[in-house]
Design an enzyme around this catalytic site. Structure first.
Site, PDB file in Angstrom:
ATOM      1  N   TYR A   1       0.740  -1.301  -0.130  1.00 35.66           N
ATOM      2  CA  TYR A   1       0.211  -0.305  -0.126  1.00 35.66           C
ATOM      3  C   TYR A   1       1.238   1.164   0.343  1.00 35.66           C
ATOM      4  O   TYR A   1       0.496   2.636   0.163  1.00 35.66           O
ATOM      5  CB  TYR A   1      -1.044  -0.424   1.388  1.00 35.66           C
TER       6      TYR A   1
ATOM      7  N   LYS B   1       5.195 -14.722   1.874  1.00 34.25           N
ATOM      8  CA  LYS B   1       4.454 -15.671   0.477  1.00 34.25           C
ATOM      9  C   LYS B   1       6.114 -15.841  -0.407  1.00 34.25           C
ATOM     10  O   LYS B   1       6.245 -15.649  -1.485  1.00 34.25           O
ATOM     11  CB  LYS B   1       3.027 -15.035  -0.185  1.00 34.25           C
TER      12      LYS B   1
ATOM     13  N   ASP C   1      -1.476 -17.898   2.621  1.00 35.67           N
ATOM     14  CA  ASP C   1      -2.614 -19.309   2.563  1.00 35.67           C
ATOM     15  C   ASP C   1      -2.719 -19.894   3.509  1.00 35.67           C
ATOM     16  O   ASP C   1      -3.768 -20.059   4.030  1.00 35.67           O
ATOM     17  CB  ASP C   1      -2.418 -20.053   0.978  1.00 35.67           C
TER      18      ASP C   1
ATOM     19  N   ASP D   1      -4.373  -6.124   6.692  1.00 37.81           N
ATOM     20  CA  ASP D   1      -5.146  -5.848   6.036  1.00 37.81           C
ATOM     21  C   ASP D   1      -6.306  -7.155   6.317  1.00 37.81           C
ATOM     22  O   ASP D   1      -7.435  -7.487   7.066  1.00 37.81           O
ATOM     23  CB  ASP D   1      -5.076  -5.431   5.017  1.00 37.81           C
TER      24      ASP D   1
ATOM     25  N   ASP E   1      -9.727  -8.342   8.726  1.00 35.31           N
ATOM     26  CA  ASP E   1     -11.082  -9.021   8.291  1.00 35.31           C
ATOM     27  C   ASP E   1     -11.118 -10.356   8.824  1.00 35.31           C
ATOM     28  O   ASP E   1     -12.042 -10.755   9.403  1.00 35.31           O
ATOM     29  CB  ASP E   1     -11.228  -8.779   7.179  1.00 35.31           C
TER      30      ASP E   1
HETATM   31  C1  IPM Z   1      -8.476  -0.809   7.044  1.00 31.49           C
HETATM   32  C2  IPM Z   1      -9.456  -0.240   5.680  1.00 31.49           C
HETATM   33  C3  IPM Z   1      -8.356   0.109   5.261  1.00 31.49           C
HETATM   34  C4  IPM Z   1      -6.716  -0.601   5.060  1.00 31.49           C
HETATM   35  C5  IPM Z   1      -8.988   0.729   3.831  1.00 31.49           C
HETATM   36  C6  IPM Z   1     -10.288   1.241   4.154  1.00 31.49           C
HETATM   37  C7  IPM Z   1      -8.139   1.827   3.342  1.00 31.49           C
HETATM   38  O1  IPM Z   1      -9.820  -2.102   5.388  1.00 31.49           O
HETATM   39  O2  IPM Z   1      -8.521  -0.519   8.027  1.00 31.49           O
HETATM   40  O3  IPM Z   1      -8.337  -2.549   7.622  1.00 31.49           O
HETATM   41  O4  IPM Z   1      -6.988  -1.509   4.090  1.00 31.49           O
HETATM   42  O5  IPM Z   1      -5.706   0.103   5.809  1.00 31.49           O
HETATM   43 MN    MN Z   2      -9.053  -3.836   5.954  1.00 36.66          MN
END
Ligand code: IPM
Ligand code: MN
Length: 347
Positions: free
Chosen positions: A135, A185, A218, A242, A246
């Site tokens: 990123y 990876k 993975d 990231d 999630d």
């Molecule tokens: C997070 C979010 C952000 C990120 C997005 C919204 C840019 O998904 O904080 O995990 O990936 O950093």
């Molecule tokens: Mn995120």
């Protein structure tokens, strides 16, 4: 009395509801813990963009720099402002400008919360590199709009950046159960990820008390579902962290419980605390956003500021509410009801 100045950025959608809830909890806990929190609220958001043409003023970063910490709700309202504009105009520049290179996200089940897994006794701390890697924002598009168009987005891994996040991971593991999982990876990405693995291996010699294991992303995704109890601290790059966080949010029952801290470990600039969830346009008008992720993030904020006992009180109050079944099922309780239950548990 100790006073901390807090920049509040409620942002968009449910970000406004959950930061209001978190602030009520902070005010109550600080009043009786002998410290004061002074909030300055900034309206920076997609609505602000519509009015001014920018997500924050040109001197926004300089303004925020004077604060002890930043509490943020959510940024994004894609129906009005593309995410690529809103995020790159507010959230991401703050993380980078203030060198908040460690994004810390705890994943464990709160009492009374039924996660999707059979496993219940996991307690994972994900540490995501937060300023570079995939990123970094380096890239471009050429021949735009033609059939020959090319898009390039380059990951940037610096020795300094990789070393500092890994060191941070080792330190966290040392302070917890002594286990570090480093995620790459390197079987497919032979430059950046082999580089990361090499630095992991070299640093391991400095932390003989930490057991470090390298996993591929993975395999780690599968492990977080199949054997989450086997994990302690997990450290990963920006993109991998990231995605894994999630997944971590999912196994802890949902994004309504997932807290996060964007930490500048050197304390050369303020750190920022925010729930992992976004602005949730689909439910933003229903007043059912779960404020627990934001309240938990607020607890991480005051812990970072040195008020660990007060942070523990907040966590105990969250646990009391969820033990009583409040806020445990997505959409069941109003934001207000959940907030009231946490506030009541503080009495
Ligand atoms: C997070 C979010 C952000 C990120 C997005 C919204 C840019 O998904 O904080 O995990 O990936 O950093
Ligand atoms: Mn995120």
């Amino acid at each position: 009395m100790k006073t901390y100045s807090i920049a509040l950025i409620p942002g968009d959608g449910i970000g406004k509801d959950v930061t209001a809830a978190a602030w009520q909890v902070l005010e109550k806990v600080s009043a009786r813990s002998g410290f004061e929190l002074k909030a300055t609220t900034f309206p920076w958001s997609c609505a602000y963009y519509r009015e001014t043409g920018a997500m924050m003023p040109a001197d926004g970063i300089a303004t925020l720099r004077r604060f002890d910490a930043i509490l943020l709700g959510a940024v994004g309202w894609p129906a009005e402002v593309p995410d690529s504009v809103s995020l790159h105009g507010l959230l991401l520049p703050i993380r980078k400008a203030f060198v908040q290179y460690a994004n810390i996200r705890p994943h464990r089940l709160l009492p009374g919360v039924e996660g999707p897994l059979k496993a219940r006794n996991f307690d994972i701390l994900c540490i995501r590199e937060n300023t570079e890697g995939e990123y970094s924002g380096a890239g471009g598009r050429v021949h735009q709009g033609t059939k020959d168009e090319v898009a390039v987005e380059t990951s940037i891994f610096t020795r300094a950046g990789v070393e500092r996040i890994l060191r941070f991971g080792f330190e966290q593991a040392r302070a917890r159960r002594g286990k570090l999982a480093s995620v790459t990876k390197s079987n497919a990405q032979k430059y950046s990820m082999v580089f990361w693995d090499e630095i992991t291996e070299r640093l391991a010699a400095e932390y003989p008390d930490v057991t470090v294991t390298s996993y591929h992303i993975d395999a780690m995704a599968a492990r977080m579902v199949m054997a989450p109890e086997s994990l302690d601290v997990v450290v990963a790059s920006n993109l991998f962290g990231d995605i894994l966080t999630d997944l971590g949010a999912a196994i802890q029952g949902g994004l309504g419980f997932a807290a996060s801290a964007n930490i500048n470990p050197d304390r050369s600039a303020p750190s920022m605390f925010e729930p992992v969830h976004g602005s949730a346009p689909d439910i933003a008008h229903l007043a059912i956003a779960n404020p627990i992720a934001a309240i938990w993030s607020a607890a991480m904020m005051i812990e970072h500021l040195g008020e660990a006992a007060a942070a523990e009180q907040i966590m105990a109050a969250i646990a009391a509410a969820t033990s009583a079944g409040i806020g445990t099922v997505p959409g069941k309780d109003k934001t207000e009801t959940i907030t009231a239950a946490v506030l009541a548990a503080l009495d």
